[in-house]
Design a protein around this motif. Structure first.
Motif: not given
Length: 463
Positions: A103-108
């Motif tokens: 899962l991506a964390l933050g504003d990629i």
């Protein structure tokens, strides 16, 4: 000189995790950058050491993104013999054991500077946007293309309460893709219908497999028996990866397939159960550890059995065809691309499976033609991608945004306003559930650490 168009490819996995969304976007980046006409950046997840130790094979871990970048570059350059000129950037990620996904964390979107934000390619757009809390993709980039890799609905249906989850997931996928993508490419009809989508296989095979196929062609031309072994299957040993279907077919037709020997290659969570089920059959089935499909051990097999219907476009099927083998697969929309090849044999039921399997074991594969080899190559896949993505129709300018909301456009059209409202609802919702990167990960990938205020689900006031 005119400024080169920049293409940023975001994906949900990275080597050394040997999954499709790690390998195929990497090849795509290499071949899009090959002619030097465009600037390409591959954006991949950076995991904490504990996640690396759990996920990556052979105890491979990296102390820094630079170490992992060097590993990725060496891997792709060895296989393509290209001087890979694309950039690699990282975004903070976390491996979810329950979802078996990163899962991506933050504003990629922050991984790409604003001055380079021309084209974004989202490999698995639904996955990348389920929890996306940050700048709206269509505002950050002037054109956004999604490539749908995974038949998530099929996987979900196999879980407890699967039908209900699949129903909800279908509408969630449709919603987020509509908000964030201008164009969507579905690798096959096995995926769900999505807004503004076309079906096109934009994947190729590792050139090493085509080299193996060419060697087999030469052996066949000189009258040499190029294939001295029988049937096999390779895949991660989990029931959903085709093993359930394959063992059922072999169990139900043991008498008709008497004398058949099948080698299975793979490791996974269901290895013990699969081995136990295989031992109950009268057919000879040998279980072997997982290996790279390019390993010389596979070169001499003649028949690749793959009854799986959970793949969107099966990479190992394409690799087997490239090596000149006969492939036996289900008559299913996920295999539509492969039907153009003479060595692809499809079956509709158990009876036709028996028929095509017995026939394949008694004849030689048809030598691959030059046009067939080209169709399987990444050069051809890249041409298909450029055509299907319609990059020539991309707007010259990005959407303008309001001073206070980086996820809303300033267009006055009704459609744009409805889309803005939908994006706002998603923004608010993800503000409550999106996982947040820690300061250490942000530092390691070169992003500023994020304050709690920045992660509020409420839009910031204009400065």
């Amino acid at each position: 000189m005119a400024k080169k168009e920049h293409i940023a490819i975001f994906t949900t996995a990275s080597l050394p995790w040997m999954t499709g969304t790690a390998v195929n976007p990497l090849f795509r980046a290499a071949y899009l950058a090959k002619d030097g006409h465009r600037k390409v950046t591959l954006v991949i997840p950076w995991l904490s050491k504990s996640d690396q130790e759990y996920l990556y094979p052979n105890k491979i871990t990296f102390n820094s993104p630079t170490e992992q970048e060097n590993y990725v570059r060496e891997w792709i350059e060895q296989r393509t013999e290209l001087s890979c000129s694309f950039n690699i950037r990282f975004y903070p990620g976390r491996f979810s054991r329950s979802k078996r996904s990163i899962l991506a964390l933050g504003d990629i979107t922050e991984s790409i500077p604003d001055e380079e934000s021309d084209i974004a390619v989202l490999e698995e757009p639904e996955h990348l946007t389920w929890y996306h809390h940050g700048k709206r993709w269509k505002i950050k980039f002037r054109y956004v293309v999604g490539i749908v890799h995974t038949n998530y609905l099929e996987y979900v249906k196999r879980e407890k309460y699967g039908s209900a989850y699949a129903f909800l997931l279908k509408y969630m996928n449709n919603w987020v893709v509509d908000i964030y993508c201008h164009k969507v490419i579905r690798l096959s009809g096995a995926t769900q219908e999505l807004p503004r989508s076309v079906i096109c296989n934009v994947h190729g095979v590792n050139p090493k497999f085509l080299e193996i196929g060419m060697k087999k062609n030469e052996q066949q031309k000189h009258g040499t028996n190029a294939f001295t072994k029988g049937a096999y299957y390779i895949g991660k040993m989990v029931w959903s990866k085709g093993y359930k279907e394959l063992l059922k077919l072999l169990r139900d037709h043991q008498k008709e397939l008497e004398g058949l020997e099948v080698d299975l290659f793979g490791t996974g969570e269901d290895s013990d159960e699969i081995q136990e089920a295989a031992q109950k059959l009268n057919i000879t089935i040998r279980i072997n550890p997982g290996r790279d499909h390019a390993d010389p051990i596979f070169h001499d097999y003649k028949v690749f059995l793959n009854p799986s219907t959970t793949d969107v476009v099966c990479t190992t099927t394409a690799e087997a065809l490239a090596m000149g083998k006969i492939v036996i697969c289900a008559d299913h929309v996920s295999n539509e691309f492969f039907k153009q090849f003479a060595n692809c044999r499809t079956f509709k039921d158990g009876e036709t499976f028996v028929e095509v399997t017995r026939q394949a074991l008694t004849e030689q594969p048809a030598p691959l033609t030059e046009s067939q080899m080209h169709e399987l190559s990444w050069d051809s896949a890249t041409s298909r991608f450029l055509k299907a993505a319609e990059l020539d129709k991309a707007p010259e300018k990005k959407l303008t945004k309001s001073h206070s909301k980086s996820f809303m456009s300033s267009s006055l059209s009704l459609h744009a306003k409805l889309e803005d409202a939908s994006a706002f609802v998603h923004f608010v919702g993800t503000g409550l559930v999106s996982p947040v990167p820690n300061e250490q990960q942000c530092k390691e990938v070169g992003l500023n650490s994020l304050s709690k205020k920045q992660w509020s689900f409420l839009p910031k006031k204009a400065s």
